[in-house]
Design an enzyme around this catalytic site. Sequence first.
Site, mmCIF file in Angstrom:
data_model
loop_
_atom_site.group_PDB
_atom_site.id
_atom_site.type_symbol
_atom_site.label_atom_id
_atom_site.label_comp_id
_atom_site.label_asym_id
_atom_site.label_seq_id
_atom_site.Cartn_x
_atom_site.Cartn_y
_atom_site.Cartn_z
ATOM 1 N N LYS A 49 -10.119 6.440 6.098
ATOM 2 C CA LYS A 49 -9.704 5.960 4.775
ATOM 3 C C LYS A 49 -10.128 4.510 4.565
ATOM 4 C CE LYS A 49 -5.087 4.989 6.608
ATOM 5 N NZ LYS A 49 -3.733 5.534 6.792
ATOM 6 N N TYR A 269 -10.786 -27.760 -4.256
ATOM 7 C CA TYR A 269 -9.813 -27.657 -5.349
ATOM 8 C C TYR A 269 -8.460 -28.225 -4.938
ATOM 9 C CZ TYR A 269 -12.737 -24.350 -8.003
ATOM 10 O OH TYR A 269 -13.719 -23.751 -8.723
HETATM 11 C C1 LIG Z 1 -3.568 5.538 8.234
HETATM 12 C C2 LIG Z 1 -2.977 6.724 8.875
HETATM 13 C C3 LIG Z 1 -3.252 7.034 10.205
HETATM 14 C C4 LIG Z 1 -4.021 6.097 11.105
HETATM 15 O O1 LIG Z 1 -3.168 5.061 11.493
HETATM 16 P P1 LIG Z 1 -3.650 3.888 12.467
HETATM 17 O O2 LIG Z 1 -2.422 3.099 12.730
HETATM 18 O O3 LIG Z 1 -4.674 3.131 11.703
HETATM 19 O O4 LIG Z 1 -4.223 4.539 13.669
HETATM 20 C C5 LIG Z 1 -2.763 8.229 10.721
HETATM 21 N N1 LIG Z 1 -2.002 9.054 9.961
HETATM 22 C C6 LIG Z 1 -1.690 8.766 8.688
HETATM 23 C C7 LIG Z 1 -0.842 9.702 7.921
HETATM 24 C C8 LIG Z 1 -2.143 7.597 8.101
HETATM 25 O O5 LIG Z 1 -1.824 7.302 6.838
#
Ligand SMILES: *Cc1c(COP(=O)(O)O)cnc(C)c1O
Length: 382
Positions: A49, A269
């Site tokens: 993701k 800034y």
């Molecule tokens: C993002 C996610 C993962 C992966 O988690 P990490 O801590 O990045 O390994 C696994 N399962 C779900 C449902 C997630 O949303």
Amino acid sequence: MSASFDSDATRRAGAILTVDLAAIAANWRGLRDAGRAVGHPVECAAVLKADAYGTGAAIVGPRLAAEGCRHFFVAHIEEGIALRAVVPDAPIYVLNGLLANTEPDFVEHGLTPVLNELGQLNAWRAAAQRYNRALDAVIHIDTGMHRLGFGPEEAQVLINERGRLRGLRLALLMSHLVVSEEPGNPVNGEQLSRFRTFVRAMPGAPASLANSSGIFLGPDYHFDLLRPGAALYGINPLPGQPNPMLSTVRLDVRILQTRVIDALQTVGYGAAWRSARPTRVATIALGYADGYFRNLVNRAHVHIAGRRVPVIGRISMDLVTIDVTEVPETACLPGATVEVLGEHTTAEDLADHARTNAYEIMTALGRRYARLYIDDRSESGP
Ligand SMILES: *Cc1c(COP(=O)(O)O)cnc(C)c1O
């Protein structure tokens, strides 16, 4: 990790993100082998993701598929559609679930929705009837996160009425841990026991509970499929302990200009930094628009030729100023690069300075960086 910046894209680039695919693959193999140590076969998925946590899902996905990864997770259906174009034949699960009227998109692109409540299950079952096909389904059970997933009553309905899954092929039962990075927290065990009860009541389907840190809670948490994201990309799954993962990204940013200012002059800034002495200031091609957060003001460091150099003044949209008074002039000519992330500065270090976590640093990695992929398999053979 080393690479030359001589190609056209990197020659023009103000900032170059180098992604080490061999290191990501080695991290995946390491996690997979942790699962294999259990005794019964455990597979290892990859969570891709947010563009593979900023590293580039279109490149990382096929690389991990070539490494043997057979299960992929994304959050959005659009991410799944993009990944399907480069990963033709492995299951791709969409964590955010089934939005209304997207069933044809899932079917057309061969994506599997993670079903988060009975309404989604019913809609997916109706789609299976319409298409006259046993569609794959993933059931997500909420064991304590209270974001997505079947709550306890709905889960009980599923257990009592297995007919609700008729016409679907139950590909996976899953849940997600709340505090997996805290091994001593009793919430882990509570979630484990709730999940176990559910899995036992739904025999025959593979199950998945562990994200990156969850894998390190031990074999009880492994079930049939590991679900790491962060650790693949080198984020430490064991906060406060040495990082068992290989680092996978480095960010080199070019110096655009240097100048020497007198004592008691301000930089940037808001006149938020004032020189105590005559100071050589270098301005580099990086800013908050690239995910270098504005609250890193007067806190972070970069490195030039292994030398630690403080960031001074406010972070602008496109520019950051650094104090290179102590650096030999020849090492900070315009066009030279400074290390922002890499050997000396991890995503965790930046996260500490920015008061966030390494996940946010990684997923905010700028879209303007030239991305350079290296894949030196000889360095990290199995
Ligand atoms: C993002 C996610 C993962 C992966 O988690 P990490 O801590 O990045 O390994 C696994 N399962 C779900 C449902 C997630 O949303």
